[in-house]
Design an enzyme around this catalytic site. Structure first.
Site, PDB file in Angstrom:
ATOM      1  N   ARG A 112      -8.211  -0.969  11.050  1.00 61.02           N
ATOM      2  CA  ARG A 112      -6.929  -0.508  10.520  1.00 61.02           C
ATOM      3  C   ARG A 112      -7.101   0.526   9.402  1.00 61.02           C
ATOM      4  O   ARG A 112      -8.180   0.692   8.856  1.00 61.02           O
ATOM      5  CB  ARG A 112      -6.139  -1.685   9.983  1.00 61.02           C
ATOM      6  CG  ARG A 112      -6.819  -2.462   8.865  1.00 61.02           C
ATOM      7  CD  ARG A 112      -5.929  -3.594   8.388  1.00 61.02           C
ATOM      8  NE  ARG A 112      -6.580  -4.480   7.437  1.00 61.02           N
ATOM      9  CZ  ARG A 112      -7.302  -5.539   7.775  1.00 61.02           C
ATOM     10  NH1 ARG A 112      -7.479  -5.844   9.053  1.00 61.02           N
ATOM     11  NH2 ARG A 112      -7.857  -6.303   6.846  1.00 61.02           N
ATOM     12  N   ASP A 116       0.794  -1.223   0.000  1.00 61.84           N
ATOM     13  CA  ASP A 116       0.000   0.000   0.000  1.00 61.84           C
ATOM     14  C   ASP A 116       0.834   1.286   0.000  1.00 61.84           C
ATOM     15  O   ASP A 116       1.802   1.404   0.776  1.00 61.84           O
ATOM     16  CB  ASP A 116      -0.891   0.058   1.243  1.00 61.84           C
ATOM     17  CG  ASP A 116      -1.775  -1.153   1.411  1.00 61.84           C
ATOM     18  OD1 ASP A 116      -1.723  -2.046   0.556  1.00 61.84           O
ATOM     19  OD2 ASP A 116      -2.514  -1.206   2.412  1.00 61.84           O
TER      20      ASP A 116
END
Length: 727
Positions: free
Chosen positions: A391, A264
């Site tokens: 998260r 990511d």
């Protein structure tokens, strides 16, 4: 490198064990000049260590921390003067006590089934592996008990992984086998598994074990360095990038890891005129594992430079098992990062503040985690790994209030984006407000990762990543709730977990992670995995529809115009007069009366390898990868997306970069995928039309340059990674 060091000091904490006696017998048989040294004598200054080229502590039982601590000062001085130390099997557990690394192995014991080393391709050319063939090196028998000490869920703070574990039933990239440290002018090697002397061993495994030990003793004894550079600093990262430069699957103009693993994008921010791209990074290898934050910078969105690793898990912190995804925010002139800390089965938000203007140093908050527990309502989904899925962070200031989105999922329901608010700039006092939107499990996914809410003026855009795809929701946001008017996919391919920054002119720039799309074995052999997409400008068109376009700055990558024309084709295929795996193509494509037309990219002259972009009357654009590669480890599934209406011309921009293919259609539809042609001549480009006539109006093709000028060269702004409590 076949000759071992001249004099080896073999360390023992008492009477030698059977395994230690077997190792000493091996030394004698191998012609190694070895002397047994008591650690107690080392601690009491009863031994002059300078007489030895290398010290070796080999131990099948748990290491004695007290003995190690007593001897640490003398061993540190020995290393500072250029000595070498080999810690094998459970002696590796003494790393913290010896002061080599604050983080020690997280698992140790005995096991069966270990057969040897899975060598990192980035390190395969190091002298320690000289004379060993391939990346999969048997050094032990799978039968019988094998003592071991390994880093599995964590990594050392200062060391580098050289090899992982090979087992009889497969490869274990996350199970470290061989590690290295640079301590002063000396080196330390930790061989935690895959070697044993007190037991039968024959054939290739015996040869490889002997060669590996000889190499280790020779290198540690002064024949070169175990590592080229201190791990994590820019010189080490630049050396890795240079080492991989000849891999034709590596992107040239995308942000990619210097080596190892990337996923990511994180903390995307423009600060003091510089774009900072942080990203999920595993320095342990090209696999998803103990996550750090990598860092690259650019002044123009075109050329990029590596920076030292920005965030590292803290041994005693709530992020011990990983610094997971998060965002960066400018708070009164100071960048701050909110990221997900992972420890055991708990995920909670953590905070770090920049300590320098280049954003290379970060001080973690003493208040971490800044949200101490997950909300009770709605009940959050749990998993085998996490007590609650909680998260990824998106923070923005609105009407004087800080807003904070966190991704999750509802137990027995769909994904959700949870909202917190705060009036304080210290980001340590958050009030839970509830979900701004929740989805249906069947259509929207059970977990929403990386939620991000963008203000596009007339509307708000929420995008989430649901394991399978990036889904967006366009509508009105008020009172902590999003009223959805339109939903769809942000990308139809391997694009995932995007993150955005708002530029100085108010435009939104978005990057996503482009997934590997090939097997773990292929990623390991390559030495790297993952890349970021090109930056996209995201806004609304005149009709209020979502629009996505490549950032305008990317035209600066263009080098040579390889083609310019408006060819019309009728039932034919036509090769273009250039060969490239690094190019941009744009055209207005009209089917006329053809049933299908399209492009051929990365094609070999005989057609054995080629990738088709097929535009059909079914209003689909299909990337046909059935012949993209002869490597069975890479995906060959077709990828498609709708591009209606078919009665109008298709405005196409295509970017090919090594193994990356990004398609922008009609400034609205995006498809990102990966292709892995194996042949060096699979670089042809062609057009075709089937069952009728098609026109490629204003067709232009440019070869594109590299985003990484001077790959491997040391930059003037180069620096080593800061090591200290702030990281």
């Amino acid at each position: 490198m076949s000759e071992p060091a001249e004099t080896v000091g073999f360390l023992v904490a008492g009477e030698p064990s059977p395994e230690q006696r077997a190792a000493l017998e091996w030394c004698e048989a191998a012609g190694v000049d070895v002397e047994t040294i008591s650690l107690a004598a080392v601690a009491g200054d009863g031994v002059r260590l300078a007489e030895y080229d290398v010290l070796w502590w080999h131990r099948a039982e748990p290491a004695d921390d007290a003995v190690a601590e007593d001897a640490s000062a003398a061993l540190e001085a020995f290393l500072a003067d250029g000595g070498g130390l080999l810690l094998s099997l459970r002696a590796l557990e003494a790393v913290p006590a010896l002061g080599i690394d604050p983080v020690g192995p997280d698992t140790a014991g005995t096991e069966e089934g270990t057969t040897g080393l899975l060598v990192k391709s980035l390190r395969a050319d190091r002298p320690v592996f000289e004379g060993l063939e391939g990346l999969r090196v048997p050094t032990a028998s799978p039968e019988g008990e094998q003592p071991f000490a390994r880093y599995e869920g964590i990594l050392p703070r200062r060391g580098a992984v050289l090899a992982s574990t090979l087992r009889a039933d497969g490869e274990r990239p996350h199970e470290t086998a061989l590690l290295g440290w640079r301590i002063g002018n000396g080196d330390v090697a930790g061989l935690g598994t895959g070697v044993r002397f007190d037991g039968p061993l024959s054939g290739d495994a015996a040869h490889n074990r002997d060669r590996l030990l000889r190499n280790l003793l020779a290198v540690l004894g002064g024949e070169g360095r175990l590592l080229e550079h201190d791990p994590g600093g820019t010189p080490a990262l630049s050396a890795d990038r240079k080492r991989l430069a000849d891999d034709h699957h590596r992107p040239r103009y995308h942000v990619s890891p210097p080596g190892n693993w990337l996923n990511d994008p994180n903390g995307m921010i423009k600060w003091n005129g510089t774009y900072h791209a942080f990203y999920q990074y595993n320095p342990g290898g090209p696999h998803h594992g103990t996550i750090h934050w990598g860092h690259a910078v650019s002044d123009d969105l075109v050329t990029w430079e590596d920076r030292p690793i920005a965030l590292t898990p803290s041994p005693d912190g709530p992020d011990r098992d990983g610094c997971w995804s998060g965002c960066a925010v400018d708070v009164d002139g100071t960048p701050q990062i909110l990221y997900t800390g992972g420890r055991d089965d708990v995920q909670l938000p953590c905070l770090a503040t920049a300590t320098d203007d280049e954003l290379t140093g970060w001080e973690k908050s003493s208040e971490n985690p800044v949200i101490k527990s997950v909300p009770v309502e709605p009940p959050l989904r749990s998993s085998d790994h996490w007590r609650a899925e909680f998260r990824d962070h998106n923070v923005w200031l609105e009407d004087g209030i800080w807003h904070h989105l966190i991704g999750s999922g509802i137990e027995d329901g769909g994904g959700t984006a949870l909202l917190y608010t705060s009036e304080d700039d210290d980001f340590t006092d958050w009030t839970y407000e509830g979900p701004i939107l929740s989805g249906e499990a069947e259509t929207d996914g059970v977990i929403w990762e990386c939620p991000e809410l963008l203000d596009l003026g007339e509307k708000r855009l929420l995008h989430v990543s649901n394991y399978e795809a990036v889904r967006y929701y366009l509508g009105d946001y008020a009172g902590g709730s999003l009223e959805v008017e339109r939903t769809g996919l942000l990308d139809h391919g391997a694009f995932y977990a995007p993150q955005s920054l708002r530029d100085d002119d108010g435009r939104w720039l978005t990057w996503g992670w482009i997934k590997p799309d090939r097997s773990p074995e292929a990623q390991w052999d390559a030495g790297w995995s993952g890349t970021l997409s090109l930056p996209r400008e995201i806004d609304l068109d005149e009709a209020g529809r979502l629009r996505q376009r490549p950032a305008a700055e990317l035209t600066a990558l263009r080098e040579e115009r390889g083609y310019d024309g408006s060819p019309a084709l009728a039932d034919e295929r036509r090769d273009l007069p250039l060969d490239s795996r690094s190019f941009e193509l744009r055209a207005e494509i009209r089917l006329d009366d053809a049933d299908e037309c399209g492009l051929v990219v990365c094609g070999s002259p005989d057609g054995e390898e080629e990738t088709l972009l097929r535009y059909t009357r079914e209003s689909d654009l299909v990337v046909d990868r059935s012949a993209s590669t002869t490597d069975h480890r890479a995906s060959s599934e077709p990828i498609s997306m709708p591009v209606t209406p078919v009665d109008e011309s298709l405005s196409l921009r295509l970017f090919v970069d090594g193994s990356v293919l990004e398609v922008f259609a009609n400034d609205r539809h995006c498809l990102t995928t990966r292709i892995f042609p194996t042949r060096p001549d699979s670089d042809g480009i062609a057009l075709y039309a089937a069952d009728g006539r098609a026109v490629f109006e204003d067709l232009e093709v440019w070869t594109l340059g590299s985003a990484w000028p001077g790959v491997g060269a040391e930059s003037e702004r180069e620096s080593e990674r800061p090591v200290g409590p702030e990281n």
